[in-house]
Motif scaffolding. Structure first.
Motif, PDB file in Angstrom:
ATOM      1  N   LEU A 169      83.976  61.952  40.263  1.00  0.00           N
ATOM      2  CA  LEU A 169      84.762  61.285  39.225  1.00  0.00           C
ATOM      3  C   LEU A 169      84.109  61.441  37.855  1.00  0.00           C
ATOM      4  CD1 LEU A 169      85.797  58.011  41.091  1.00  0.00           C
ATOM      5  CD2 LEU A 169      87.386  59.691  40.128  1.00  0.00           C
ATOM      6  N   SER A 215      90.838  59.961  43.091  1.00  0.00           N
ATOM      7  CA  SER A 215      89.885  60.570  44.017  1.00  0.00           C
ATOM      8  C   SER A 215      90.615  60.811  45.329  1.00  0.00           C
ATOM      9  CB  SER A 215      88.673  59.657  44.227  1.00  0.00           C
ATOM     10  OG  SER A 215      87.745  60.245  45.104  1.00  0.00           O
ATOM     11  N   ALA A 224      88.202  65.049  42.703  1.00  0.00           N
ATOM     12  CA  ALA A 224      88.396  64.022  41.684  1.00  0.00           C
ATOM     13  C   ALA A 224      89.114  64.611  40.491  1.00  0.00           C
ATOM     14  CB  ALA A 224      87.056  63.439  41.254  1.00  0.00           C
TER      15      ALA A 224
END
Length: 262
Positions: A169, A215, A224
């Protein structure tokens, strides 16, 4: 099992982000026969500098697939006609000859992932779930102190999964924001309780930029995505496809494990 169909021209709605998964191929000779002439002189030079077979094959696949998919969204432009470069922030972008979706890409040894959005800036990252990682050492170096401490407080079986989710992320956010990796990962912070809460980089406000994060877990991979927008983008949907080079595509049905927005 998804049914593969021929690749045909597509439109990309403002309310959608397209994610493409592309398995690596070992048949470099066949790929070069189809797509080698699409590459620019600079790309061809970079390709020839890749001495390791896997690096050579992935670089070729990356450039060939990117050009092929750009022509799926702009059917009037041949793959070899696309002019590729970098934005002022360092993001890869299309310079011409026609407007095209914004894009970003990432890869493991065996899988390439590309994300396309009609507007704003998109970042994508991918990692294999079984990739050996020194999670504690990497978190200490690249995460904030609070993230590192929260990660260490988790039961050991959960630490690797949480680290990989945060790492991908954060990388997606950095790529959407156009910053260098090492100095920027700490700028995108997550709180752990009661669930992951996203805190954008402090310098993002003011002026405020909107963020949407996702995600996914697909076929043993963690993917992500981050979308950075100047105006409220609403709730874009993800469309995940698999491309079997050169011209077979199938829809992948998957639901994000995590998503959030600011």
């Amino acid at each position: 099992m998804a049914v593969a169909e021929p690749l045909t021209p597509l439109e990309l709605p403002l309310t959608q982000i397209d994610v493409w998964l592309v398995p690596a191929t070992d048949d470099v000779t066949a790929m070069e026969k189809i797509a080698g002439h699409w590459l620019s002189a600079a790309e061809w030079e970079r390709l020839q500098s890749r001495r390791l077979p896997k690096g050579h094959a992935m670089f070729l696949l990356t450039r060939a697939v990117l050009r092929r998919l750009l022509s799926v969204y702009q059917a009037g432009v041949e793959p070899g006609q696309w002019q590729l470069g970098r934005s002022a922030e360092g993001r890869p972008c299309v310079l011409g000859p026609l407007p095209a979706p914004v894009f970003n890409l990432s890869h493991t040894d065996d899988m390439l992932v590309l994300a396309f959005a009609a507007l704003d800036q998109v970042g994508v990252d991918i990692e294999a779930l079984d990739r050996p990682l020194e999670a504690a050492a990497l978190a200490r170096r690249f995460f904030s102190d609070s993230e590192f401490n929260a990660l260490q407080a988790l039961p050991p079986p959960q630490q690797q999964d949480r680290f990989l989710r945060l790492w991908t992320l954060k990388e997606a956010c950095v790529k959407a924001n156009g910053q260098g990796l090492a100095r920027a990962l700490r700028n995108f912070e997550f709180g752990f309780e009661p669930a992951l809460v996203f805190y954008p980089a402090p310098h993002e406000a003011p002026p405020h930029h909107y963020w949407r994060l996702w995600s996914l877990t697909v076929a043993g991979l963690r993917v992500a995505l981050a979308l950075r927008a100047d105006n409220n983008p609403g709730a874009p949907e993800l469309c995940v496809r698999q491309l079997l080079w050169p011209d077979q595509v199938s829809i992948i049905s998957c639901t994000p494990d995590y998503q959030c927005g600011t």
